[in-house]
Design a protein around this motif. Structure first.
Motif, PDB file in Angstrom:
ATOM      1  N   SER A 116      -2.007  -6.269   0.292  1.00 57.87           N
ATOM      2  CA  SER A 116      -1.534  -4.990  -0.248  1.00 57.87           C
ATOM      3  C   SER A 116      -0.347  -4.462   0.539  1.00 57.87           C
ATOM      4  N   LYS A 120       3.655  -4.385  -1.006  1.00 59.35           N
ATOM      5  CA  LYS A 120       4.336  -3.102  -1.186  1.00 59.35           C
ATOM      6  C   LYS A 120       5.586  -3.013  -0.310  1.00 59.35           C
ATOM      7  N   ILE A 123       8.376  -4.876  -2.110  1.00 60.87           N
ATOM      8  CA  ILE A 123       8.975  -4.125  -3.220  1.00 60.87           C
ATOM      9  C   ILE A 123       9.944  -3.078  -2.690  1.00 60.87           C
ATOM     10  N   SER A 169       8.612   2.797  -5.704  1.00 61.25           N
ATOM     11  CA  SER A 169       8.699   2.820  -4.240  1.00 61.25           C
ATOM     12  C   SER A 169       8.270   4.169  -3.682  1.00 61.25           C
ATOM     13  N   ILE A 172       4.539   4.317  -3.779  1.00 61.50           N
ATOM     14  CA  ILE A 172       3.944   3.514  -2.694  1.00 61.50           C
ATOM     15  C   ILE A 172       3.917   4.308  -1.400  1.00 61.50           C
ATOM     16  N   LYS A 175       1.365   7.057  -1.604  1.00 59.23           N
ATOM     17  CA  LYS A 175       0.000   6.547  -1.490  1.00 59.23           C
ATOM     18  C   LYS A 175      -0.351   6.263  -0.033  1.00 59.23           C
ATOM     19  N   TRP A 176       0.601   5.693   0.709  1.00 65.68           N
ATOM     20  CA  TRP A 176       0.372   5.490   2.144  1.00 65.68           C
ATOM     21  C   TRP A 176       0.184   6.825   2.856  1.00 65.68           C
ATOM     22  N   LEU A 184      -1.643   1.818  -8.640  1.00 65.22           N
ATOM     23  CA  LEU A 184      -0.236   1.889  -9.036  1.00 65.22           C
ATOM     24  C   LEU A 184       0.087   0.935 -10.174  1.00 65.22           C
ATOM     25  N   TYR A 185      -0.645  -0.182 -10.296  1.00 65.48           N
ATOM     26  CA  TYR A 185      -0.463  -1.061 -11.451  1.00 65.48           C
ATOM     27  C   TYR A 185      -0.731  -0.278 -12.743  1.00 65.48           C
ATOM     28  N   TRP A 302       6.491 -11.411   0.593  1.00 65.76           N
ATOM     29  CA  TRP A 302       5.043 -11.321   0.822  1.00 65.76           C
ATOM     30  C   TRP A 302       4.411 -12.709   0.837  1.00 65.76           C
TER      31      TRP A 302
END
Length: 392
Positions: A116, A120, A123, A169, A172, A175-176, A184-185, A302
């Protein structure tokens, strides 16, 4: 893609040796592989430095974690966390100050967590670099004094890319920051399929549905913005020029270059509107589809990072630690030799080359296709026969 500060130090020491003895080595005949490594010694130096940096972020030294920046933020609450799970962990200190907390290494949650995180990160890095490429296209347009490219290429491209993947972005990072459990998908897929539906547990901030509707509208508007105005304006400029208006207005612009190229091709100063329109349509389709495929292409960061980490872990656990467990000096020496050969041959040579080639591809395709056109000087292959005496 090459995140291990132990491997980075090995590369750094090898590169320092090449640089320190470059005068002597440059006068010697080296093998093909050594010649290639010696020629790229300064590139490998930079690769080694950034491998050490990303290794600190991943907290890996030959796949072994260290508490370099302080103790882990977690401790065992009960015995359940000692059987490679994180269920019994409790946070007892502030967040680990730099890089990955060592408590994740060796746990059952390590792979899902790293997948994960690295996906991220890939991206975000990709979106930032693609934005940089589009910004460089702006300076190209300003250099050639092409306002059409500023208004009908740079601006709609920035709007389209950031309405979709720039927004992703931002989600992301949010969310962090908030620790949200939103998917997010689901957010990005149903932003297109059902933009008016309620987000429910996938909502990260107030007014998110309205923001997504506006961004979706901007993305749809940006496509015809890129496609239609520029060909018609080029046609109008061509007609105005042939009605006696000053040709100096178009001098040194991309538009004059296109007119000149059509003049050279047909010999009449004709403006082929269909040709210009098809060219603009191809450019628009390439950018719109490329915004998706290029972003997905950055996921190789990744994938290769995960491959490097897992290979390093396999060599350490299955070779070195297995040999150590026999408590026999001969087996230990053999295991150490195998570990060193595998590390040097696979991780320091093959993985370095693989990461370099993938990074080169990302620069050449995903980054440079945002601004590089190749419409300058004609390419001529290097030839000794074409050299002057002075050059020789």
């Amino acid at each position: 893609m090459f995140g291990d500060w132990g491997h980075g130090i090995c590369l750094l020491l090898a590169t320092i040796y090449l640089i320190g003895r470059e005068k002597k080595l440059s006068s010697q005949k080296l093998g093909d592989i050594m010649e290639m490594a010696f020629g790229g010694r300064y590139v490998i130096l930079l690769m080694a430095v950034f491998s050490i940096y990303t290794g600190f972020i991943y907290n890996e030294f030959f796949s072994v974690p260290f508490e370099l920046f302080g103790p882990s933020a977690y401790a065992c609450r009960d015995l359940s966390c000692r059987d490679a799970t994180t269920a019994g962990l409790i946070k007892v200190r502030p967040t680990y100050p730099f890089g990955l907390d060592p408590v994740w290494h060796g746990s059952r949650s390590e792979l899902p967590f790293l997948n994960s995180l690295k996906m991220k990160m890939s991206i975000i890095i990709g979106v930032v670099q693609m934005n940089l490429g589009i910004m460089i296209s702006y300076f190209n347009a300003r250099f050639f004094q092409s306002n059409l490219n500023v208004w009908f290429q740079f601006i709609p491209q920035m709007i389209f890319l950031n309405s979709l993947f720039g927004y992703l972005s931002v989600l992301i990072v949010m969310k962090w920051w908030t620790g949200s459990k939103s998917d997010l998908y689901h957010v990005m897929i149903y932003m297109f399929l059902s933009p008016t539906d309620e987000l429910g547990e996938n909502q990260l901030f107030n007014g998110q549905k309205t923001v997504q509707l506006v961004l979706l509208l901007l993305a749809f508007v940006a496509v015809p913005w890129m496609l239609f105005p520029k060909p018609f304006l080029l046609k109008k400029q061509h007609q105005d020029r042939h009605q006696g208006q000053s040709y100096a207005l178009l001098e040194n612009t991309e538009e004059s270059l296109q007119v000149n190229s059509n003049h050279d091709a047909h010999g009449h100063g004709e403006f082929e509107f269909s040709e210009v329109f098809v060219h603009q349509m191809i450019h628009t389709i390439e950018f719109v589809l490329g915004a998706v495929s290029n972003t997905a292409s950055y996921l190789r960061l990744w994938a290769l990072s995960l491959a490097h980490s897992e290979l390093s872990s396999v060599f350490y656990d299955k070779v070195l630690l297995t040999a150590w467990g026999f408590n026999n000096w001969i087996i230990l020496i053999v295991g150490l030799i195998v570990f060193v050969c595998a590390t040097v041959g696979v991780l320091l040579l093959m993985e370095t080359l693989s990461a370099f080639l993938h990074a080169l591809r990302l620069h050449w395709v995903e980054f440079q296709n945002k601004f590089y056109e190749g419409d300058g000087y004609k390419f001529y292959p290097y030839s000794f026969a074409l050299l002057d005496d002075d050059d020789e």
